[in-house]
Design a protein around this motif. Structure first.
Motif, PDB file in Angstrom:
ATOM      1  N   HIS A  62       0.714  -1.246   0.094  1.00 49.64           N
ATOM      2  CA  HIS A  62      -0.003  -0.110  -0.001  1.00 49.64           C
ATOM      3  C   HIS A  62       0.807   1.458   0.114  1.00 49.64           C
ATOM      4  O   HIS A  62       0.469   2.546  -0.133  1.00 49.64           O
ATOM      5  CB  HIS A  62      -0.903  -0.129   0.969  1.00 49.64           C
ATOM      6  N   GLY A  63       2.235   1.175  -0.278  1.00 48.98           N
ATOM      7  CA  GLY A  63       3.116   2.178  -0.235  1.00 48.98           C
ATOM      8  C   GLY A  63       3.495   2.934   1.219  1.00 48.98           C
ATOM      9  O   GLY A  63       3.932   3.950   1.139  1.00 48.98           O
ATOM     10  N   ASN A  64       2.863   2.165   2.106  1.00 47.73           N
ATOM     11  CA  ASN A  64       3.246   2.626   3.666  1.00 47.73           C
ATOM     12  C   ASN A  64       4.607   2.171   4.012  1.00 47.73           C
ATOM     13  O   ASN A  64       4.491   1.312   4.938  1.00 47.73           O
ATOM     14  CB  ASN A  64       1.990   2.418   4.555  1.00 47.73           C
ATOM     15  N   TYR A  65       5.505   2.810   3.558  1.00 44.41           N
ATOM     16  CA  TYR A  65       6.997   2.340   3.812  1.00 44.41           C
ATOM     17  C   TYR A  65       7.328   2.253   5.507  1.00 44.41           C
ATOM     18  O   TYR A  65       8.050   1.368   5.923  1.00 44.41           O
ATOM     19  CB  TYR A  65       8.150   2.896   2.999  1.00 44.41           C
ATOM     20  N   ASN A  66       6.820   3.467   6.077  1.00 46.10           N
ATOM     21  CA  ASN A  66       7.304   3.549   7.317  1.00 46.10           C
ATOM     22  C   ASN A  66       6.592   2.413   8.146  1.00 46.10           C
ATOM     23  O   ASN A  66       7.190   2.068   9.136  1.00 46.10           O
ATOM     24  CB  ASN A  66       6.951   5.082   8.229  1.00 46.10           C
ATOM     25  N   LEU A  67       5.251   2.188   7.993  1.00 45.97           N
ATOM     26  CA  LEU A  67       4.634   1.271   8.679  1.00 45.97           C
ATOM     27  C   LEU A  67       5.297  -0.008   8.471  1.00 45.97           C
ATOM     28  O   LEU A  67       5.356  -1.117   9.186  1.00 45.97           O
ATOM     29  CB  LEU A  67       2.918   1.434   8.413  1.00 45.97           C
ATOM     30  N   SER A  68       5.575  -0.368   7.055  1.00 44.17           N
ATOM     31  CA  SER A  68       6.044  -1.584   6.813  1.00 44.17           C
ATOM     32  C   SER A  68       7.596  -1.995   7.579  1.00 44.17           C
ATOM     33  O   SER A  68       7.558  -2.981   7.981  1.00 44.17           O
ATOM     34  CB  SER A  68       6.416  -1.554   5.269  1.00 44.17           C
ATOM     35  N   GLU A  69       8.328  -0.874   7.629  1.00 43.63           N
ATOM     36  CA  GLU A  69       9.551  -0.708   8.282  1.00 43.63           C
ATOM     37  C   GLU A  69       9.088  -1.147  10.055  1.00 43.63           C
ATOM     38  O   GLU A  69       9.809  -2.123  10.366  1.00 43.63           O
ATOM     39  CB  GLU A  69      10.430   0.290   8.178  1.00 43.63           C
ATOM     40  N   HIS A  70       8.046  -0.598  10.390  1.00 47.11           N
ATOM     41  CA  HIS A  70       7.663  -1.011  11.784  1.00 47.11           C
ATOM     42  C   HIS A  70       7.412  -2.441  12.059  1.00 47.11           C
ATOM     43  O   HIS A  70       7.876  -2.906  12.887  1.00 47.11           O
ATOM     44  CB  HIS A  70       6.721  -0.193  12.196  1.00 47.11           C
ATOM     45  N   TRP A  71       6.709  -2.938  10.941  1.00 49.07           N
ATOM     46  CA  TRP A  71       6.328  -4.283  11.216  1.00 49.07           C
ATOM     47  C   TRP A  71       7.444  -5.423  11.165  1.00 49.07           C
ATOM     48  O   TRP A  71       7.595  -6.208  11.858  1.00 49.07           O
ATOM     49  CB  TRP A  71       5.201  -4.668  10.378  1.00 49.07           C
ATOM     50  N   TYR A  72       8.163  -4.939  10.031  1.00 47.50           N
ATOM     51  CA  TYR A  72       9.638  -5.889   9.807  1.00 47.50           C
ATOM     52  C   TYR A  72      10.523  -5.856  11.077  1.00 47.50           C
ATOM     53  O   TYR A  72      10.973  -7.003  11.415  1.00 47.50           O
ATOM     54  CB  TYR A  72      10.171  -5.378   8.657  1.00 47.50           C
ATOM     55  N   LEU A  73      10.503  -4.664  11.394  1.00 48.47           N
ATOM     56  CA  LEU A  73      11.509  -4.380  12.991  1.00 48.47           C
ATOM     57  C   LEU A  73      11.032  -4.851  13.967  1.00 48.47           C
ATOM     58  O   LEU A  73      11.784  -5.447  15.092  1.00 48.47           O
ATOM     59  CB  LEU A  73      12.076  -2.921  12.992  1.00 48.47           C
ATOM     60  N   MET A  74       9.725  -5.209  14.077  1.00 52.88           N
ATOM     61  CA  MET A  74       9.335  -6.045  15.237  1.00 52.88           C
ATOM     62  C   MET A  74       9.633  -7.517  15.188  1.00 52.88           C
ATOM     63  O   MET A  74       9.647  -8.189  16.403  1.00 52.88           O
ATOM     64  CB  MET A  74       7.866  -6.251  15.167  1.00 52.88           C
ATOM     65  N   ASN A  75      10.211  -7.801  14.297  1.00 55.79           N
ATOM     66  CA  ASN A  75      10.943  -9.294  14.274  1.00 55.79           C
ATOM     67  C   ASN A  75      12.433  -9.068  14.587  1.00 55.79           C
ATOM     68  O   ASN A  75      13.198 -10.371  14.631  1.00 55.79           O
ATOM     69  CB  ASN A  75      10.886  -9.990  12.871  1.00 55.79           C
ATOM     70  N   GLU A  76      12.976  -8.178  15.036  1.00 55.30           N
ATOM     71  CA  GLU A  76      14.428  -7.910  15.071  1.00 55.30           C
ATOM     72  C   GLU A  76      14.869  -8.743  16.191  1.00 55.30           C
ATOM     73  O   GLU A  76      15.953  -9.345  16.144  1.00 55.30           O
ATOM     74  CB  GLU A  76      14.891  -6.593  15.401  1.00 55.30           C
ATOM     75  N   GLN A  77      14.398  -8.598  17.365  1.00 55.84           N
ATOM     76  CA  GLN A  77      14.576  -9.565  18.469  1.00 55.84           C
ATOM     77  C   GLN A  77      14.827 -10.672  18.481  1.00 55.84           C
ATOM     78  O   GLN A  77      15.401 -11.627  18.644  1.00 55.84           O
ATOM     79  CB  GLN A  77      13.846  -9.106  19.701  1.00 55.84           C
ATOM     80  N   TYR A  78      13.450 -11.491  17.580  1.00 60.67           N
ATOM     81  CA  TYR A  78      13.267 -12.911  17.180  1.00 60.67           C
ATOM     82  C   TYR A  78      14.555 -13.272  16.543  1.00 60.67           C
ATOM     83  O   TYR A  78      15.435 -14.206  16.912  1.00 60.67           O
ATOM     84  CB  TYR A  78      12.023 -13.205  16.676  1.00 60.67           C
ATOM     85  N   VAL A  79      14.933 -12.517  15.381  1.00 59.64           N
ATOM     86  CA  VAL A  79      16.034 -13.026  14.559  1.00 59.64           C
ATOM     87  C   VAL A  79      17.457 -12.809  15.073  1.00 59.64           C
ATOM     88  O   VAL A  79      18.345 -13.913  14.946  1.00 59.64           O
ATOM     89  CB  VAL A  79      16.069 -12.002  13.246  1.00 59.64           C
ATOM     90  N   GLN A  80      17.866 -11.743  15.889  1.00 64.43           N
ATOM     91  CA  GLN A  80      18.770 -11.862  16.720  1.00 64.43           C
ATOM     92  C   GLN A  80      19.110 -13.001  17.633  1.00 64.43           C
ATOM     93  O   GLN A  80      20.339 -13.295  17.890  1.00 64.43           O
ATOM     94  CB  GLN A  80      19.130 -10.372  17.276  1.00 64.43           C
ATOM     95  N   GLN A  81      17.955 -13.327  18.198  1.00 66.34           N
ATOM     96  CA  GLN A  81      18.255 -14.454  19.269  1.00 66.34           C
ATOM     97  C   GLN A  81      18.696 -15.929  18.599  1.00 66.34           C
ATOM     98  O   GLN A  81      19.060 -16.864  18.973  1.00 66.34           O
ATOM     99  CB  GLN A  81      17.100 -14.549  20.357  1.00 66.34           C
ATOM    100  N   LEU A  82      18.351 -16.033  17.275  1.00 63.62           N
ATOM    101  CA  LEU A  82      18.498 -17.281  16.601  1.00 63.62           C
ATOM    102  C   LEU A  82      20.033 -17.473  16.453  1.00 63.62           C
ATOM    103  O   LEU A  82      20.801 -16.592  16.320  1.00 63.62           O
ATOM    104  CB  LEU A  82      17.993 -17.053  15.126  1.00 63.62           C
ATOM    105  N   GLU A  83      20.266 -18.740  16.755  1.00 61.26           N
ATOM    106  CA  GLU A  83      21.850 -18.964  16.789  1.00 61.26           C
ATOM    107  C   GLU A  83      22.335 -19.003  15.182  1.00 61.26           C
ATOM    108  O   GLU A  83      21.691 -19.303  14.302  1.00 61.26           O
ATOM    109  CB  GLU A  83      21.740 -20.350  17.331  1.00 61.26           C
ATOM    110  N   ASP A  84      23.589 -18.846  15.301  1.00 63.21           N
ATOM    111  CA  ASP A  84      24.308 -19.225  14.052  1.00 63.21           C
ATOM    112  C   ASP A  84      24.082 -20.485  13.171  1.00 63.21           C
ATOM    113  O   ASP A  84      23.958 -20.546  11.882  1.00 63.21           O
ATOM    114  CB  ASP A  84      25.826 -18.912  13.861  1.00 63.21           C
ATOM    115  N   GLU A  85      24.043 -21.381  13.834  1.00 65.29           N
ATOM    116  CA  GLU A  85      23.786 -22.549  13.471  1.00 65.29           C
ATOM    117  C   GLU A  85      22.366 -22.993  13.008  1.00 65.29           C
ATOM    118  O   GLU A  85      21.992 -24.036  12.305  1.00 65.29           O
ATOM    119  CB  GLU A  85      24.125 -23.967  14.307  1.00 65.29           C
ATOM    120  N   TYR A  86      21.390 -22.070  13.363  1.00 65.51           N
ATOM    121  CA  TYR A  86      20.036 -22.342  12.969  1.00 65.51           C
ATOM    122  C   TYR A  86      19.949 -22.375  11.383  1.00 65.51           C
ATOM    123  O   TYR A  86      20.422 -21.394  10.775  1.00 65.51           O
ATOM    124  CB  TYR A  86      19.320 -21.066  13.597  1.00 65.51           C
TER     125      TYR A  86
END
Length: 167
Positions: A62-86
């Motif tokens: 829908h062209g709402n890039y700021n909101l899109s970024e907000h939703w994607y960044l909600m996953n940052e903590q989850y992705v960071q806790q994944l091990e390198d071997e994941y």
């Protein structure tokens, strides 16, 4: 509780789809808020990851890039806790979606940052012997072209020729 939340989520998604189809935007907004709340209390991080990616893609469409970024960044903590071997695709998808978002938003330096991260994740699951190994360089070349950096664009395109013997 997990089953009950899954059933609620599916019912709310269907209600949102139906209210959108009939044009009831007020109901659609209320249902979307309830789905967001339900996702926030979910215990399963993988379900949250998938939902936040879905919402990010939806906002980007829908062209709402700021909101899109907000939703994607909600996953940052989850992705960071994944091990390198994941071995799962979540890290790659996280970086891929952000790369794509920043390309669309014209934030090429950010896009290049996430292109490099997604390339690294791609290479973890596709070794040098793979015919697709050099494909991430194409997206980097594209970003450099959009940025107006022809030297780096050609350097990344040139890397693709290293795969010619595999095709």
């Amino acid at each position: 509780l997990k089953c009950q939340n899954d059933e609620k989520r599916e019912a709310l998604k269907e209600l949102r789809r139906l209210s959108g189809t009939i044009g009831n935007t007020e109901l659609s907004s209320k249902v979307a808020a309830r789905i967001d709340s339900l996702a926030a209390i979910m215990v399963d991080d993988k379900i949250k990851f998938d939902y936040y990616c879905y919402k990010g893609r939806e906002a980007k469409e829908h062209g709402n890039y700021n909101l899109s970024e907000h939703w994607y960044l909600m996953n940052e903590q989850y992705v960071q806790q994944l091990e390198d071997e994941y071995v799962g695709a979540e890290k790659y998808l996280y970086y891929f979606y952000l790369r794509d978002l920043y390309v669309n938003a014209g934030k090429y330096d950010e896009a290049l940052k996430y292109a490099a991260l997604s390339k690294n994740e791609f290479h973890r699951s596709n070794g040098p012997e793979s015919s697709e190994y050099f494909m991430p360089y194409l997206s980097s070349a594209y970003i450099y072209r959009l940025k107006g950096d022809s030297i780096n664009c050609f350097a990344h395109l040139d890397t693709l020729f290293m795969a010619m013997d595999r095709l």
